[in-house]
Design a protein around this motif. Structure first.
Motif, short mmCIF file in Angstrom:
data_model
loop_
_atom_site.label_atom_id
_atom_site.label_comp_id
_atom_site.label_asym_id
_atom_site.label_seq_id
_atom_site.Cartn_x
_atom_site.Cartn_y
_atom_site.Cartn_z
N ALA A 182 0.77 -1.02 -0.17
CA ALA A 182 -0.04 -0.20 0.10
C ALA A 182 0.89 1.34 -0.02
O ALA A 182 0.62 2.29 -0.74
N LEU A 183 1.94 1.37 0.60
CA LEU A 183 2.78 2.31 0.61
C LEU A 183 3.70 2.59 -0.41
O LEU A 183 3.82 3.51 -0.86
N GLY A 184 3.77 1.45 -1.12
CA GLY A 184 4.63 1.49 -2.31
C GLY A 184 3.86 1.85 -3.31
O GLY A 184 4.27 2.65 -4.39
N GLY A 185 2.55 1.88 -3.33
CA GLY A 185 1.30 2.48 -4.30
C GLY A 185 1.21 3.75 -4.39
O GLY A 185 1.11 4.30 -5.36
N CYS A 186 1.61 4.40 -3.26
CA CYS A 186 1.56 5.71 -3.09
C CYS A 186 2.83 6.42 -3.65
O CYS A 186 2.80 7.69 -4.07
N SER A 187 3.99 5.81 -4.02
CA SER A 187 5.13 6.46 -4.39
C SER A 187 5.14 6.45 -5.96
O SER A 187 5.98 7.06 -6.58
N THR A 188 4.38 5.78 -6.74
CA THR A 188 4.24 5.50 -8.20
C THR A 188 3.14 6.09 -8.71
O THR A 188 1.89 6.26 -7.92
N SER A 189 3.24 6.70 -9.89
CA SER A 189 2.02 7.21 -10.67
C SER A 189 1.52 6.15 -11.52
O SER A 189 2.08 5.58 -12.32
N ILE A 190 0.22 5.90 -11.42
CA ILE A 190 -0.25 4.96 -12.34
C ILE A 190 -0.26 5.13 -13.80
O ILE A 190 0.05 4.32 -14.66
N ALA A 191 -0.14 6.35 -13.97
CA ALA A 191 -0.21 6.99 -15.54
C ALA A 191 1.38 6.40 -15.94
O ALA A 191 1.47 6.35 -17.44
N ASP A 192 2.36 6.28 -15.22
CA ASP A 192 3.74 5.92 -15.60
C ASP A 192 3.92 4.62 -15.84
O ASP A 192 4.79 4.11 -16.35
N LEU A 193 2.84 3.67 -15.58
CA LEU A 193 2.95 2.33 -15.47
C LEU A 193 2.81 1.88 -17.16
O LEU A 193 1.81 2.50 -17.75
N PRO A 194 3.82 1.02 -17.41
CA PRO A 194 3.67 0.54 -18.79
C PRO A 194 2.24 -0.06 -19.29
O PRO A 194 2.04 0.04 -20.64
N VAL A 195 1.78 -0.90 -18.59
CA VAL A 195 0.55 -1.56 -19.03
C VAL A 195 -0.57 -0.56 -19.01
O VAL A 195 -1.55 -0.65 -20.11
N ILE A 196 -0.94 0.07 -18.07
CA ILE A 196 -1.86 1.29 -18.07
C ILE A 196 -1.70 2.39 -19.10
O ILE A 196 -2.36 2.70 -20.05
#
Length: 99
Positions: free
Chosen positions: A21-35
């Protein structure tokens, strides 16, 4: 002994979930290659936005935002509306006390 293992498994699972959960706060979903971002989305600026200039004030106006004649008209309308509301509220108060 099995209760101790169950507690240890629950604590380990809780730690794992909180780390995810805390690791999810540090990344942006828009930067993920799949999404990623949609194809029609505007490109991101290369530099991150800076803070707004707090000390920079706009220049003084040469003219008033609203001409003085319009200001007087608006003020008169507001005073008339206030007086109408006050008289309506007074009538309502007297009607409720007489009932």
């Amino acid at each position: 002994m099995s209760v101790d293992r169950e507690k240890r498994a629950l604590v380990g699972g809780a730690l794992l979930l909180s780390a995810l959960a805390l690791g999810g706060c540090s990344t942006s979903i828009a930067d993920l290659p799949v999404i990623g971002t949609p194809a029609d989305a505007p490109s991101r600026p290369k530099e991150a936005g800076s803070y707004l200039p707090v000390e920079d004030l706009p220049p003084d106006r040469d003219e008033a935002a609203i001409p003085p004649a319009d200001q007087a008209k608006i003020k008169a309308e507001l005073l008339a509306a206030r007086d109408r509301q006050a008289s309506t509220a007074a009538k309502d108060a007297t009607n409720q006390t007489t009932k």
